[in-house]
Design an enzyme around this catalytic site. Structure first.
Site, PDB file in Angstrom:
ATOM      1  N   GLU A  99       0.917  -1.163   0.110  1.00  0.00           N
ATOM      2  CA  GLU A  99      -0.106   0.045  -0.034  1.00  0.00           C
ATOM      3  C   GLU A  99       0.947   1.146   0.045  1.00  0.00           C
ATOM      4  O   GLU A  99       2.051   1.323   0.562  1.00  0.00           O
ATOM      5  CB  GLU A  99      -0.902  -0.203   1.107  1.00  0.00           C
ATOM      6  CG  GLU A  99      -1.735   1.127   1.490  1.00  0.00           C
ATOM      7  CD  GLU A  99      -2.817   1.333   0.465  1.00  0.00           C
ATOM      8  OE1 GLU A  99      -2.399   1.752  -0.412  1.00  0.00           O
ATOM      9  OE2 GLU A  99      -3.923   1.212   0.680  1.00  0.00           O
ATOM     10  N   ASP A 100       0.389   2.236  -0.640  1.00  0.00           N
ATOM     11  CA  ASP A 100       1.125   3.698  -0.255  1.00  0.00           C
ATOM     12  C   ASP A 100       1.117   4.397   0.857  1.00  0.00           C
ATOM     13  O   ASP A 100       2.095   4.660   1.271  1.00  0.00           O
ATOM     14  CB  ASP A 100       0.672   4.602  -1.750  1.00  0.00           C
ATOM     15  CG  ASP A 100      -0.803   4.703  -1.783  1.00  0.00           C
ATOM     16  OD1 ASP A 100      -1.580   4.199  -0.922  1.00  0.00           O
ATOM     17  OD2 ASP A 100      -1.238   5.496  -2.569  1.00  0.00           O
ATOM     18  N   ASP A 103      -3.988   6.020   6.244  1.00  0.00           N
ATOM     19  CA  ASP A 103      -4.617   7.038   6.827  1.00  0.00           C
ATOM     20  C   ASP A 103      -5.398   6.691   7.799  1.00  0.00           C
ATOM     21  O   ASP A 103      -5.449   6.826   8.990  1.00  0.00           O
ATOM     22  CB  ASP A 103      -5.057   8.091   5.619  1.00  0.00           C
ATOM     23  CG  ASP A 103      -5.618   9.440   6.083  1.00  0.00           C
ATOM     24  OD1 ASP A 103      -4.990   9.931   7.024  1.00  0.00           O
ATOM     25  OD2 ASP A 103      -6.423  10.024   5.355  1.00  0.00           O
ATOM     26  N   PHE A 152      -1.533  16.354   3.676  1.00  0.00           N
ATOM     27  CA  PHE A 152      -1.733  15.734   2.457  1.00  0.00           C
ATOM     28  C   PHE A 152      -0.644  15.707   1.457  1.00  0.00           C
ATOM     29  O   PHE A 152      -0.163  16.880   1.164  1.00  0.00           O
ATOM     30  CB  PHE A 152      -2.737  16.343   1.634  1.00  0.00           C
ATOM     31  CG  PHE A 152      -3.713  15.375   0.797  1.00  0.00           C
ATOM     32  CD1 PHE A 152      -4.525  14.326   1.090  1.00  0.00           C
ATOM     33  CD2 PHE A 152      -3.247  15.571  -0.732  1.00  0.00           C
ATOM     34  CE1 PHE A 152      -4.732  13.494   0.290  1.00  0.00           C
ATOM     35  CE2 PHE A 152      -3.449  14.708  -1.514  1.00  0.00           C
ATOM     36  CZ  PHE A 152      -4.522  13.625  -1.163  1.00  0.00           C
ATOM     37  N   ARG A 165       1.345  11.930  -9.550  1.00  0.00           N
ATOM     38  CA  ARG A 165       1.921  10.743  -9.256  1.00  0.00           C
ATOM     39  C   ARG A 165       3.274  10.400  -9.607  1.00  0.00           C
ATOM     40  O   ARG A 165       4.079   9.684  -9.292  1.00  0.00           O
ATOM     41  CB  ARG A 165       1.013   9.479  -9.793  1.00  0.00           C
ATOM     42  CG  ARG A 165      -0.408   9.442  -9.297  1.00  0.00           C
ATOM     43  CD  ARG A 165      -0.969   8.263  -9.929  1.00  0.00           C
ATOM     44  NE  ARG A 165      -2.527   8.132  -9.600  1.00  0.00           N
ATOM     45  CZ  ARG A 165      -3.246   7.678  -8.617  1.00  0.00           C
ATOM     46  NH1 ARG A 165      -2.424   7.170  -7.793  1.00  0.00           N
ATOM     47  NH2 ARG A 165      -4.556   7.597  -8.447  1.00  0.00           N
TER      48      ARG A 165
HETATM   49  P1  IMP Z   1      -7.464   5.213   4.444  1.00  0.00           P
HETATM   50  O1  IMP Z   1      -8.769   4.225   4.118  1.00  0.00           O
HETATM   51  O2  IMP Z   1      -8.100   6.514   5.363  1.00  0.00           O
HETATM   52  O3  IMP Z   1      -6.471   4.637   5.330  1.00  0.00           O
HETATM   53  O4  IMP Z   1      -7.135   5.791   3.117  1.00  0.00           O
HETATM   54  C1  IMP Z   1      -6.143   5.405   2.574  1.00  0.00           C
HETATM   55  C2  IMP Z   1      -5.922   5.741   0.982  1.00  0.00           C
HETATM   56  O5  IMP Z   1      -6.347   7.180   0.992  1.00  0.00           O
HETATM   57  C3  IMP Z   1      -4.784   5.431   0.391  1.00  0.00           C
HETATM   58  O6  IMP Z   1      -4.455   4.302  -0.422  1.00  0.00           O
HETATM   59  C4  IMP Z   1      -4.460   6.495  -0.623  1.00  0.00           C
HETATM   60  O7  IMP Z   1      -4.932   6.224  -1.802  1.00  0.00           O
HETATM   61  C5  IMP Z   1      -5.521   7.965   0.047  1.00  0.00           C
HETATM   62  N1  IMP Z   1      -4.700   8.771   0.899  1.00  0.00           N
HETATM   63  C6  IMP Z   1      -4.485   9.005   2.216  1.00  0.00           C
HETATM   64  N2  IMP Z   1      -3.801   9.898   2.545  1.00  0.00           N
HETATM   65  C7  IMP Z   1      -3.303  10.575   1.394  1.00  0.00           C
HETATM   66  C8  IMP Z   1      -2.261  11.545   1.192  1.00  0.00           C
HETATM   67  O8  IMP Z   1      -1.804  12.242   2.019  1.00  0.00           O
HETATM   68  N3  IMP Z   1      -2.012  11.690  -0.476  1.00  0.00           N
HETATM   69  C9  IMP Z   1      -2.724  10.966  -1.349  1.00  0.00           C
HETATM   70  N4  IMP Z   1      -3.369   9.860  -0.954  1.00  0.00           N
HETATM   71  C10 IMP Z   1      -3.703   9.561   0.438  1.00  0.00           C
HETATM   72 MG    MG Z   2      -4.214   3.881  -1.946  1.00  0.00          MG
END
Ligand code: IMP
Ligand code: MG
Length: 180
Positions: A99-100, A103, A152, A165
């Site tokens: 995963e990237d 959050d 962000f 990207r």
């Molecule tokens: P989560 O479900 O809130 O953990 O969201 C995770 C997903 O939200 C990641 O896989 C990203 O695609 C996106 N995301 C969360 N924070 C960022 C950020 O700071 N920049 C870009 N994408 C983000």
């Molecule tokens: Mg993602």
């Protein structure tokens, strides 16, 4: 593009050396396993996946899954939906999710629950970035690149509205860009 970045949080060379360290650790940990399967969460994982996979010194396979997340917003809706499923039958396989960024944790909590039901031999998580302050759902991270503050970020695969990207570093996006 550079003008939209408030500051560089993680330069490219630091990302590369951390990715190599993670790959070395994964190579050691899975040395005894039969063909590890890396499962990338599209699309943000793509850059990280390629660099990570290339430096893991083991027989491995790669598959991808796509989950609906933010759209053009910077806040998780909390609603998670699978858009593209795996092509691989994961029963009995060793799975490492790539995963990237984590959050709220909602995406991975949902994904792990879905994949566990298919009875993999093991299921672990590797994420390049983690925002620990923002967690709403608990997820156990097995391999972590960097903890980052609640900002962000874009670049190295991460986007805002599908842009940025291709930046080689992780940068903090100017808030004016997503406030517009
Ligand atoms: P989560 O479900 O809130 O953990 O969201 C995770 C997903 O939200 C990641 O896989 C990203 O695609 C996106 N995301 C969360 N924070 C960022 C950020 O700071 N920049 C870009 N994408 C983000
Ligand atoms: Mg993602």
């Amino acid at each position: 593009m550079r003008d939209d970045i408030a500051r560089v949080l993680i330069p490219s060379d630091q990302i590369q050396s951390r990715v190599h360290e993670l790959a070395r650790q994964i190579t050691q940990d899975y040395a005894e396993c039969d063909t590890l399967l890396l499962v990338g969460v599209l699309k943000g994982c793509a850059t990280f996946m390629v660099d990570l996979a290339r430096s893991i010194d083991l027989p491995l396979a790669i598959d991808y899954i796509a989950i609906a997340s933010y759209g053009a917003s910077t806040e998780s809706s909390g609603v998670v939906r699978m858009i593209k499923d795996l092509e691989t039958d994961i029963a009995g396989r060793h799975i490492l999710i790539v995963e990237d960024i984590i959050d709220s944790g909602l995406t991975l909590a949902y994904l792990c629950a879905q994949l566990q039901r298919r009875n993999p031999a093991s299921l672990r998580i590797c994420t390049l970035l983690n925002k620990p302050e923002r967690r709403k759902a608990e997820v156990k991270v097995d391999y972590l690149g960097f903890d980052i503050p609640n900002e962000f970020v874009v670049g190295y695969g991460l986007d805002y509205a599908e842009r940025y990207r291709n930046l080689p570093y992780i940068g903090i996006l100017r808030p004016e860009i997503y406030a517009e």
